[in-house]
Design a protein around this motif. Structure first.
Motif, PDB file in Angstrom:
ATOM      1  N   SER A 281      63.454 -23.788 -33.541  1.00 43.11           N
ATOM      2  CA  SER A 281      63.706 -24.130 -32.145  1.00 43.11           C
ATOM      3  C   SER A 281      62.649 -25.115 -31.680  1.00 43.11           C
ATOM      4  N   TYR A 282      63.046 -26.045 -30.855  1.00 38.78           N
ATOM      5  CA  TYR A 282      62.093 -27.019 -30.314  1.00 38.78           C
ATOM      6  C   TYR A 282      62.611 -27.482 -28.959  1.00 38.78           C
ATOM      7  N   THR A 283      61.800 -28.225 -28.259  1.00 41.02           N
ATOM      8  CA  THR A 283      62.190 -28.723 -26.947  1.00 41.02           C
ATOM      9  C   THR A 283      62.422 -30.215 -27.039  1.00 41.02           C
ATOM     10  N   CYS A 284      63.584 -30.659 -26.599  1.00 36.28           N
ATOM     11  CA  CYS A 284      63.912 -32.081 -26.623  1.00 36.28           C
ATOM     12  C   CYS A 284      64.353 -32.495 -25.229  1.00 36.28           C
ATOM     13  N   CYS A 285      63.640 -33.423 -24.640  1.00 37.57           N
ATOM     14  CA  CYS A 285      63.941 -33.906 -23.285  1.00 37.57           C
ATOM     15  C   CYS A 285      63.973 -32.747 -22.288  1.00 37.57           C
ATOM     16  N   GLY A 286      63.106 -31.781 -22.455  1.00 41.59           N
ATOM     17  CA  GLY A 286      63.030 -30.656 -21.545  1.00 41.59           C
ATOM     18  C   GLY A 286      64.068 -29.577 -21.788  1.00 41.59           C
ATOM     19  N   LYS A 287      64.934 -29.800 -22.796  1.00 41.16           N
ATOM     20  CA  LYS A 287      65.977 -28.814 -23.098  1.00 41.16           C
ATOM     21  C   LYS A 287      65.647 -28.093 -24.398  1.00 41.16           C
TER      22      LYS A 287
END
Ligand SMILES: [Zn+2]
Length: 60
Positions: A36-42
């Motif tokens: 899991s990671y955060t991309c563009c705040g999502k």
């Protein structure tokens, strides 16, 4: 002649290029991690492998 499946090879290698350092990487299913990671705040999640050369996580 008929082709018969006699088993499943778990070490089916695939290849991908690291987008960070350009290394050509060969991996098998056992090396893939669902991260899991955060991309563009999502929050996002993907199947990834870690490049042994630069430790960058590469989406596969
Ligand atoms: Zn790399």
């Amino acid at each position: 002649m008929t082709v018969v499946v006699v088993g499943q090879d778990p070490k089916q290698f695939k290849e991908v290029s690291c987008r960070n350092c350009g290394a050509r990487l060969r991996y098998c299913r056992d090396d893939v991690e669902h991260r899991s990671y955060t991309c563009c705040g999502k929050p996002e999640s993907d199947d990834m492998i870690q490049c042994p050369q630069c430790t960058h996580w590469v989406t596969v």
